[in-house]
Design a protein around this motif. Structure first.
Motif, PDB file in Angstrom:
ATOM      1  N   VAL A  58       0.867  -1.181   0.000  1.00  0.00           N
ATOM      2  CA  VAL A  58       0.000   0.000   0.000  1.00  0.00           C
ATOM      3  C   VAL A  58       0.901   1.227   0.000  1.00  0.00           C
ATOM      4  O   VAL A  58       1.769   1.381   0.869  1.00  0.00           O
ATOM      5  CB  VAL A  58      -0.925   0.008   1.227  1.00  0.00           C
ATOM      6  CG1 VAL A  58      -1.701   1.322   1.304  1.00  0.00           C
ATOM      7  CG2 VAL A  58      -1.877  -1.182   1.181  1.00  0.00           C
ATOM      8  N   LEU A  59       0.705   2.089  -0.988  1.00  0.00           N
ATOM      9  CA  LEU A  59       1.509   3.303  -1.100  1.00  0.00           C
ATOM     10  C   LEU A  59       0.797   4.435  -0.355  1.00  0.00           C
ATOM     11  O   LEU A  59      -0.281   4.871  -0.739  1.00  0.00           O
ATOM     12  CB  LEU A  59       1.699   3.670  -2.577  1.00  0.00           C
ATOM     13  CG  LEU A  59       2.572   4.887  -2.884  1.00  0.00           C
ATOM     14  CD1 LEU A  59       4.005   4.669  -2.400  1.00  0.00           C
ATOM     15  CD2 LEU A  59       2.574   5.185  -4.382  1.00  0.00           C
ATOM     16  N   ASN A  60       1.430   4.894   0.732  1.00  0.00           N
ATOM     17  CA  ASN A  60       0.813   5.924   1.573  1.00  0.00           C
ATOM     18  C   ASN A  60       1.046   7.339   1.066  1.00  0.00           C
ATOM     19  O   ASN A  60       0.175   8.203   1.222  1.00  0.00           O
ATOM     20  CB  ASN A  60       1.342   5.819   3.008  1.00  0.00           C
ATOM     21  CG  ASN A  60       1.082   4.468   3.638  1.00  0.00           C
ATOM     22  OD1 ASN A  60       2.001   3.703   3.897  1.00  0.00           O
ATOM     23  ND2 ASN A  60      -0.191   4.160   3.860  1.00  0.00           N
ATOM     24  N   THR A  61       2.231   7.574   0.477  1.00  0.00           N
ATOM     25  CA  THR A  61       2.570   8.950   0.100  1.00  0.00           C
ATOM     26  C   THR A  61       3.471   8.975  -1.140  1.00  0.00           C
ATOM     27  O   THR A  61       4.202   8.036  -1.419  1.00  0.00           O
ATOM     28  CB  THR A  61       3.333   9.675   1.230  1.00  0.00           C
ATOM     29  OG1 THR A  61       4.593   9.022   1.441  1.00  0.00           O
ATOM     30  CG2 THR A  61       2.552   9.701   2.532  1.00  0.00           C
ATOM     31  N   ILE A  62       3.386  10.095  -1.857  1.00  0.00           N
ATOM     32  CA  ILE A  62       4.362  10.432  -2.910  1.00  0.00           C
ATOM     33  C   ILE A  62       4.843  11.842  -2.616  1.00  0.00           C
ATOM     34  O   ILE A  62       4.040  12.729  -2.290  1.00  0.00           O
ATOM     35  CB  ILE A  62       3.736  10.391  -4.318  1.00  0.00           C
ATOM     36  CG1 ILE A  62       3.119   9.018  -4.615  1.00  0.00           C
ATOM     37  CG2 ILE A  62       4.775  10.741  -5.381  1.00  0.00           C
ATOM     38  CD1 ILE A  62       2.349   8.964  -5.939  1.00  0.00           C
ATOM     39  N   PHE A  63       6.149  12.047  -2.728  1.00  0.00           N
ATOM     40  CA  PHE A  63       6.724  13.372  -2.478  1.00  0.00           C
ATOM     41  C   PHE A  63       7.637  13.740  -3.638  1.00  0.00           C
ATOM     42  O   PHE A  63       8.615  13.053  -3.903  1.00  0.00           O
ATOM     43  CB  PHE A  63       7.515  13.369  -1.164  1.00  0.00           C
ATOM     44  CG  PHE A  63       7.862  14.749  -0.652  1.00  0.00           C
ATOM     45  CD1 PHE A  63       7.131  15.338   0.360  1.00  0.00           C
ATOM     46  CD2 PHE A  63       8.932  15.460  -1.196  1.00  0.00           C
ATOM     47  CE1 PHE A  63       7.442  16.607   0.833  1.00  0.00           C
ATOM     48  CE2 PHE A  63       9.256  16.721  -0.736  1.00  0.00           C
ATOM     49  CZ  PHE A  63       8.515  17.307   0.283  1.00  0.00           C
ATOM     50  N   PHE A  64       7.298  14.830  -4.320  1.00  0.00           N
ATOM     51  CA  PHE A  64       8.150  15.361  -5.380  1.00  0.00           C
ATOM     52  C   PHE A  64       9.049  16.429  -4.757  1.00  0.00           C
ATOM     53  O   PHE A  64       8.585  17.504  -4.372  1.00  0.00           O
ATOM     54  CB  PHE A  64       7.304  15.983  -6.495  1.00  0.00           C
ATOM     55  CG  PHE A  64       6.488  15.002  -7.286  1.00  0.00           C
ATOM     56  CD1 PHE A  64       7.002  14.427  -8.441  1.00  0.00           C
ATOM     57  CD2 PHE A  64       5.200  14.652  -6.884  1.00  0.00           C
ATOM     58  CE1 PHE A  64       6.249  13.517  -9.185  1.00  0.00           C
ATOM     59  CE2 PHE A  64       4.439  13.747  -7.613  1.00  0.00           C
ATOM     60  CZ  PHE A  64       4.971  13.175  -8.769  1.00  0.00           C
ATOM     61  N   GLY A  65      10.359  16.107  -4.638  1.00  0.00           N
ATOM     62  CA  GLY A  65      11.304  17.025  -4.016  1.00  0.00           C
ATOM     63  C   GLY A  65      12.393  17.422  -4.987  1.00  0.00           C
ATOM     64  O   GLY A  65      12.468  16.933  -6.114  1.00  0.00           O
ATOM     65  N   GLY A  66      13.248  18.337  -4.539  1.00  0.00           N
ATOM     66  CA  GLY A  66      14.279  18.795  -5.477  1.00  0.00           C
ATOM     67  C   GLY A  66      15.386  19.578  -4.823  1.00  0.00           C
ATOM     68  O   GLY A  66      15.585  19.475  -3.617  1.00  0.00           O
ATOM     69  N   GLY A  67      16.028  20.423  -5.654  1.00  0.00           N
ATOM     70  CA  GLY A  67      15.566  20.966  -6.923  1.00  0.00           C
ATOM     71  C   GLY A  67      14.253  21.749  -6.767  1.00  0.00           C
ATOM     72  O   GLY A  67      13.810  22.054  -5.700  1.00  0.00           O
ATOM     73  N   THR A  68      13.648  22.031  -7.880  1.00  0.00           N
ATOM     74  CA  THR A  68      12.374  22.751  -7.926  1.00  0.00           C
ATOM     75  C   THR A  68      11.372  21.952  -8.751  1.00  0.00           C
ATOM     76  O   THR A  68      11.265  22.129  -9.973  1.00  0.00           O
ATOM     77  CB  THR A  68      12.570  24.158  -8.536  1.00  0.00           C
ATOM     78  OG1 THR A  68      13.598  24.846  -7.828  1.00  0.00           O
ATOM     79  CG2 THR A  68      11.279  24.963  -8.443  1.00  0.00           C
TER      80      THR A  68
END
Length: 384
Positions: free
Chosen positions: A60-70
């Protein structure tokens, strides 16, 4: 042991390595590039998602986080495709949190609407300061007016919006920080990440500091006073600390970051991304290639991972302690003792408790407010 990660959950971190400009304090893996082939990057991200999901099926995928960078420089179509593929490869949690980091200079209403339509439901904005002079010192390319406009756009598009501020900046006084933080809290915000400026080697600030040219940094006592004021002011405004540097109204805490602090599993894809993934009962630390070009090349050959290292259970116990003491809920002592080759020292726990650095409550070890202010010292004592 094999299922220990379930205590923290399972998340996905996607690293976008590009920025419009490199900030002088930043030691993240970020690069300035005029030409970015979004289709090539999307193809590589999807390849890495498929490879990672093949090793972690049925989770079960609880979260997605797009980080960076921008990440707010990513084409909305790229973000949408990554989210769609992730949902198809894993089982999406009913309350899945999908966060995208944004800089105010890269925000416009149409793009944010497209991110929302793609499935993003939380925005984290890198505001960093609420006065233009300090924004210039920090190398930021937006103004306070732009930051406020971007915040308003985000608020109109998303139910959950966080933003970052940096304190203990050059020439900053305690009174100035109090006023700035109070102003930030007036902006109908429900989550703030508040970081003390740290001077890192390999950054422009680090180079200037090494030759004595970074002037006006506050003394340690002044920075500590700013930290204590931060706790007091945020709590008075209904955003108590739930982690050393993070404050939220109850229910608005970052679910993704809680996976880190509760020592769950997370897949890290993209240049320089790290991960912690349990496979066949063994927790692995994963690391990808730093260089965007090297990462793309490696993915084309089958994997963007540079290395994966099995973590001995004692290392896992130590990491759990270091992460778990950062949050106000603390860590589960039995869980630590199950991972560790030896239990926490009763004498050290008693000593730390007597001087007000930790508490023990319902089987959990919790750093007090005073303890979180000197957390590195508390951790050193417990692990020493």
């Amino acid at each position: 042991m094999a299922d220990d990660w379930r205590n923290g959950g399972f998340g996905l971190y996607v690293h976008w390595p590009f920025c419009e400009a490199k900030c002088p304090y930043c030691d993240f893996n970020s690069h300035v590039s005029k030409n970015i082939n979004q289709k090539q990057w999307l193809k590589s991200y999807l390849s890495e998602l498929q490879r990672s999901a093949a090793e972690t099926p049925d989770r079960v995928l609880n979260t997605i986080f797009f980080g960076g960078g921008t990440p707010s420089l990513m084409a909305p179509e790229t973000v949408a495709a990554i989210i769609e593929e992730s949902r198809s490869l894993w089982h999406p949690a009913n309350d899945m949190e999908i966060t995208l980091e944004a800089n105010p200079g890269s925000v416009e209403a149409g793009r944010f609407t497209a991110y929302r339509d793609a499935g993003v439901n939380r925005i984290s904005m890198g505001v960093q300061a609420l006065n233009d002079e300090d924004l210039r010192r920090l190398g930021r390319i937006h103004t306070v007016v732009e930051a406020r406009a971007a915040f308003d756009i985000a608020r109109n598009c998303f139910d959950r919006v966080s933003f970052d501020l940096i304190y203990a900046r050059q020439h900053q006084t305690l009174d100035a920080w109090r006023a700035e933080l109070t102003e930030a809290l007036s902006m109908a915000v429900d989550h703030l990440s508040l970081y003390q400026l740290t001077i890192e080697e390999g950054t422009a600030f680090g180079d200037r500091y090494a030759v004595g040219k970074l002037r006006g940094l506050p003394e340690d006592d002044s920075a500590a006073d700013m930290y204590l004021a931060t706790q007091e002011i945020c709590e008075a405004h209904g955003l108590p600390a739930y982690e050393v540097s993070n404050h939220a109204r109850p229910g608005a805490e970052s679910l993704h970051n809680q996976i880190y602090w509760r020592y769950g599993d997370y897949v890290g894809i993209g240049p320089g991304a790290h991960g912690r993934v349990t496979l066949d009962g063994q927790k692995l630390a994963t690391e990808t290639y730093l260089s965007p070009a090297a990462w793309l090349e490696a993915v084309s050959k089958g994997t963007g991972e540079k290395e994966r290292t099995p973590l001995p259970t004692q290392d896992q116990a130590n990491e759990y302690l270091m992460m778990g003491l950062r949050i106000t809920e603390g860590l589960d002592i039995d869980r630590f003792n199950t991972l560790s080759s030896e239990p926490l020292s009763e004498s050290k726990l008693t000593d730390l408790q007597e001087i007000g650095m930790v508490d023990r409550l319902n089987g959990r070890l919790i750093a007090t407010k005073d303890g979180r202010a000197v957390l590195n010292a508390v951790i050193r004592e417990l692990l020493g």
